[in-house]
Design a protein around this motif. Sequence first.
Motif, PDB file in Angstrom:
ATOM      1  N   ILE A  45       0.821  -1.209   0.000  1.00 44.45           N
ATOM      2  CA  ILE A  45       0.000   0.000   0.000  1.00 44.45           C
ATOM      3  C   ILE A  45       0.855   1.259   0.000  1.00 44.45           C
ATOM      4  CG2 ILE A  45      -0.273   0.052   2.517  1.00 44.45           C
ATOM      5  CD1 ILE A  45      -2.755   1.202  -0.267  1.00 44.45           C
ATOM      6  N   ASN A  46       2.011   1.233   0.643  1.00 43.02           N
ATOM      7  CA  ASN A  46       2.876   2.425   0.611  1.00 43.02           C
ATOM      8  C   ASN A  46       3.482   2.647  -0.769  1.00 43.02           C
ATOM      9  OD1 ASN A  46       2.629   3.333   3.348  1.00 43.02           O
ATOM     10  ND2 ASN A  46       3.877   1.567   3.956  1.00 43.02           N
ATOM     11  N   ASP A  47       3.652   1.571  -1.540  1.00 41.30           N
ATOM     12  CA  ASP A  47       4.130   1.719  -2.914  1.00 41.30           C
ATOM     13  C   ASP A  47       3.120   2.493  -3.748  1.00 41.30           C
ATOM     14  OD1 ASP A  47       6.672  -0.239  -3.274  1.00 41.30           O
ATOM     15  OD2 ASP A  47       5.263  -1.115  -1.856  1.00 41.30           O
ATOM     16  N   THR A  48       1.848   2.371  -3.385  1.00 40.13           N
ATOM     17  CA  THR A  48       0.805   3.173  -4.036  1.00 40.13           C
ATOM     18  C   THR A  48       0.663   4.543  -3.384  1.00 40.13           C
ATOM     19  OG1 THR A  48      -0.506   1.341  -4.915  1.00 40.13           O
ATOM     20  CG2 THR A  48      -1.713   3.338  -4.303  1.00 40.13           C
ATOM     21  N   TRP A  49       0.596   4.590  -2.073  1.00 41.99           N
ATOM     22  CA  TRP A  49       0.306   5.831  -1.336  1.00 41.99           C
ATOM     23  C   TRP A  49       1.327   6.928  -1.637  1.00 41.99           C
ATOM     24  CZ3 TRP A  49      -0.938   5.524   4.631  1.00 41.99           C
ATOM     25  CH2 TRP A  49      -1.616   6.682   5.023  1.00 41.99           C
ATOM     26  N   ARG A  50       2.626   6.565  -1.712  1.00 35.99           N
ATOM     27  CA  ARG A  50       3.655   7.580  -1.933  1.00 35.99           C
ATOM     28  C   ARG A  50       3.521   8.263  -3.290  1.00 35.99           C
ATOM     29  NH1 ARG A  50       4.209   6.106   2.671  1.00 35.99           N
ATOM     30  NH2 ARG A  50       2.465   7.568   2.650  1.00 35.99           N
ATOM     31  N   ARG A  51       2.885   7.599  -4.234  1.00 36.89           N
ATOM     32  CA  ARG A  51       2.625   8.262  -5.525  1.00 36.89           C
ATOM     33  C   ARG A  51       1.704   9.463  -5.328  1.00 36.89           C
ATOM     34  NH1 ARG A  51      -0.631   5.582 -10.721  1.00 36.89           N
ATOM     35  NH2 ARG A  51      -1.176   7.572 -11.706  1.00 36.89           N
ATOM     36  N   TYR A  52       0.746   9.339  -4.434  1.00 38.45           N
ATOM     37  CA  TYR A  52      -0.295  10.349  -4.305  1.00 38.45           C
ATOM     38  C   TYR A  52       0.013  11.400  -3.243  1.00 38.45           C
ATOM     39  CZ  TYR A  52      -2.843   7.207  -7.337  1.00 38.45           C
ATOM     40  OH  TYR A  52      -3.204   6.429  -8.398  1.00 38.45           O
ATOM     41  N   ASP A  53       0.773  11.045  -2.217  1.00 39.70           N
ATOM     42  CA  ASP A  53       1.047  12.060  -1.193  1.00 39.70           C
ATOM     43  C   ASP A  53       2.437  12.663  -1.306  1.00 39.70           C
ATOM     44  OD1 ASP A  53       2.735  10.104  -0.167  1.00 39.70           O
ATOM     45  OD2 ASP A  53       1.867  10.092   1.832  1.00 39.70           O
ATOM     46  N   SER A  54       3.330  12.016  -2.094  1.00 33.66           N
ATOM     47  CA  SER A  54       4.706  12.521  -2.189  1.00 33.66           C
ATOM     48  C   SER A  54       5.224  12.595  -3.620  1.00 33.66           C
ATOM     49  CB  SER A  54       5.649  11.626  -1.375  1.00 33.66           C
ATOM     50  OG  SER A  54       5.235  11.559  -0.033  1.00 33.66           O
ATOM     51  N   ASP A  58       6.006  10.197  -5.484  1.00 34.17           N
ATOM     52  CA  ASP A  58       7.139   9.267  -5.498  1.00 34.17           C
ATOM     53  C   ASP A  58       6.611   7.861  -5.791  1.00 34.17           C
ATOM     54  OD1 ASP A  58       9.558   8.000  -5.191  1.00 34.17           O
ATOM     55  OD2 ASP A  58       9.597   8.163  -3.004  1.00 34.17           O
ATOM     56  N   PRO A  59       6.260   7.603  -7.051  1.00 30.73           N
ATOM     57  CA  PRO A  59       5.622   6.328  -7.380  1.00 30.73           C
ATOM     58  C   PRO A  59       6.603   5.159  -7.401  1.00 30.73           C
ATOM     59  CG  PRO A  59       5.988   7.593  -9.377  1.00 30.73           C
ATOM     60  CD  PRO A  59       6.392   8.486  -8.228  1.00 30.73           C
ATOM     61  N   TRP A  97      -6.918   5.712  -6.166  1.00 29.17           N
ATOM     62  CA  TRP A  97      -5.711   4.919  -5.929  1.00 29.17           C
ATOM     63  C   TRP A  97      -5.792   3.551  -6.602  1.00 29.17           C
ATOM     64  CZ3 TRP A  97      -4.038   5.342  -0.066  1.00 29.17           C
ATOM     65  CH2 TRP A  97      -3.865   6.685   0.263  1.00 29.17           C
ATOM     66  N   ARG A  98      -7.013   3.088  -6.883  1.00 29.01           N
ATOM     67  CA  ARG A  98      -7.147   1.752  -7.472  1.00 29.01           C
ATOM     68  C   ARG A  98      -6.382   1.642  -8.786  1.00 29.01           C
ATOM     69  NH1 ARG A  98      -8.926  -1.790  -3.753  1.00 29.01           N
ATOM     70  NH2 ARG A  98      -8.041  -3.037  -5.427  1.00 29.01           N
ATOM     71  N   GLU A  99      -6.264   2.744  -9.512  1.00 32.45           N
ATOM     72  CA  GLU A  99      -5.514   2.721 -10.771  1.00 32.45           C
ATOM     73  C   GLU A  99      -4.086   2.231 -10.537  1.00 32.45           C
ATOM     74  OE1 GLU A  99      -3.868   5.818 -14.218  1.00 32.45           O
ATOM     75  OE2 GLU A  99      -4.919   6.577 -12.439  1.00 32.45           O
ATOM     76  N   ASP A 100      -3.488   2.645  -9.420  1.00 33.48           N
ATOM     77  CA  ASP A 100      -2.117   2.259  -9.113  1.00 33.48           C
ATOM     78  C   ASP A 100      -2.064   0.920  -8.362  1.00 33.48           C
ATOM     79  OD1 ASP A 100       0.825   3.658  -8.831  1.00 33.48           O
ATOM     80  OD2 ASP A 100       0.385   2.343  -7.124  1.00 33.48           O
ATOM     81  N   LEU A 101      -3.017   0.712  -7.457  1.00 31.85           N
ATOM     82  CA  LEU A 101      -2.961  -0.475  -6.595  1.00 31.85           C
ATOM     83  C   LEU A 101      -3.358  -1.755  -7.312  1.00 31.85           C
ATOM     84  CD1 LEU A 101      -2.435  -1.547  -3.731  1.00 31.85           C
ATOM     85  CD2 LEU A 101      -4.870  -1.162  -3.250  1.00 31.85           C
ATOM     86  N   ASP A 102      -4.360  -1.700  -8.174  1.00 39.58           N
ATOM     87  CA  ASP A 102      -4.864  -2.931  -8.795  1.00 39.58           C
ATOM     88  C   ASP A 102      -3.777  -3.722  -9.528  1.00 39.58           C
ATOM     89  OD1 ASP A 102      -7.376  -2.518  -7.781  1.00 39.58           O
ATOM     90  OD2 ASP A 102      -8.267  -1.807  -9.655  1.00 39.58           O
ATOM     91  N   PRO A 103      -2.902  -3.070 -10.316  1.00 36.92           N
ATOM     92  CA  PRO A 103      -1.838  -3.855 -10.959  1.00 36.92           C
ATOM     93  C   PRO A 103      -0.883  -4.498  -9.947  1.00 36.92           C
ATOM     94  CG  PRO A 103      -2.118  -1.742 -12.051  1.00 36.92           C
ATOM     95  CD  PRO A 103      -2.916  -1.665 -10.789  1.00 36.92           C
ATOM     96  N   LYS A 104      -0.698  -3.876  -8.789  1.00 36.19           N
ATOM     97  CA  LYS A 104       0.178  -4.456  -7.767  1.00 36.19           C
ATOM     98  C   LYS A 104      -0.494  -5.646  -7.084  1.00 36.19           C
ATOM     99  CE  LYS A 104       2.884  -0.256  -6.941  1.00 36.19           C
ATOM    100  NZ  LYS A 104       2.348   0.608  -8.001  1.00 36.19           N
ATOM    101  N   VAL A 105      -1.796  -5.553  -6.879  1.00 34.46           N
ATOM    102  CA  VAL A 105      -2.536  -6.714  -6.361  1.00 34.46           C
ATOM    103  C   VAL A 105      -2.411  -7.876  -7.348  1.00 34.46           C
ATOM    104  CG1 VAL A 105      -4.815  -7.604  -5.740  1.00 34.46           C
ATOM    105  CG2 VAL A 105      -4.127  -5.313  -5.004  1.00 34.46           C
ATOM    106  N   ALA A 106      -2.511  -7.583  -8.635  1.00 31.47           N
ATOM    107  CA  ALA A 106      -2.375  -8.614  -9.660  1.00 31.47           C
ATOM    108  C   ALA A 106      -0.983  -9.256  -9.605  1.00 31.47           C
ATOM    109  CB  ALA A 106      -2.643  -8.031 -11.044  1.00 31.47           C
ATOM    110  N   VAL A 107       0.036  -8.460  -9.336  1.00 36.03           N
ATOM    111  CA  VAL A 107       1.396  -8.997  -9.198  1.00 36.03           C
ATOM    112  C   VAL A 107       1.465  -9.981  -8.036  1.00 36.03           C
ATOM    113  CG1 VAL A 107       3.759  -8.409  -8.504  1.00 36.03           C
ATOM    114  CG2 VAL A 107       2.614  -7.090 -10.289  1.00 36.03           C
ATOM    115  N   VAL A 108       0.886  -9.613  -6.902  1.00 39.89           N
ATOM    116  CA  VAL A 108       0.919 -10.492  -5.727  1.00 39.89           C
ATOM    117  C   VAL A 108       0.206 -11.804  -6.035  1.00 39.89           C
ATOM    118  CG1 VAL A 108       0.216 -10.751  -3.317  1.00 39.89           C
ATOM    119  CG2 VAL A 108       1.113  -8.562  -4.134  1.00 39.89           C
TER     120      VAL A 108
END
Length: 225
Positions: free
Chosen positions: A89-98, A100-101, A143-154
């Motif tokens: 989740i921080n890999d996604t969150w930092r894109r939006y608050d900092s 820093d994707p 955030w789903r735009e960024d998170l969904d591909p990472k969920v798919a990776v997991v």
Amino acid sequence: MTVRVPREGRVLFIGDSITDADRDRADGADMGRGYAMMAAAWFTAAHPAHRVTFLNRGIGGDRVRDLRARWEDDCLALAPQVVSVLIGINDTWRRYDSDDPTGVEEFERDYRHVLGTTRERLDAALVLMEPFVIPLDDRQRAWREDLDPKVAVVRRLAAEFDATLVAVDAAFAAADTDDRVWTDDGVHLTPSGHALLAQHWLRAVVPDATPPAHPAPAATAGLAV
């Protein structure tokens, strides 16, 4: 697929602040106040004779790159028989608050590295927990735009590494209740949120039914005490 925890085995929870849950990092045995502590307590209460050791190495703010950097000390050196990972989740969150994707390719590369190293160095079962967001507003829904591909990776890595997947990303959405029962900020969990997470983890992890190598002697009938 169900993970079987051996008798007197070690189970490691590792990840970000959701796993950390305010643990005392100076005390290597402290489990924090979240799902890891709850899952460990419930497992031990149900199976006390197994004498399983639970460890928590969550660190708030971690991304998968941070997990890779400390994997030697915080995972491999501990030689656990079960490794449970919750990261992303921080890999996604930092894109939006900092601004820093973490790109999907980088995320997968580093996640694959820690799993591959674990397979090479340890005879350990792997539990992969999906990263998640419980959006409280339209900003977090984006955030789903960024998170969904990472969920798919997991999910893909769980299949590739024969790991047990704990599909928590949809678990909170499936519950018919106000999302604020689970979270105050869309990421960090309330006690109820941690309890739900622990319940899903416990459905995937069971004690090994193999009898102990040296069973205790049977009680003698009529023995005077």
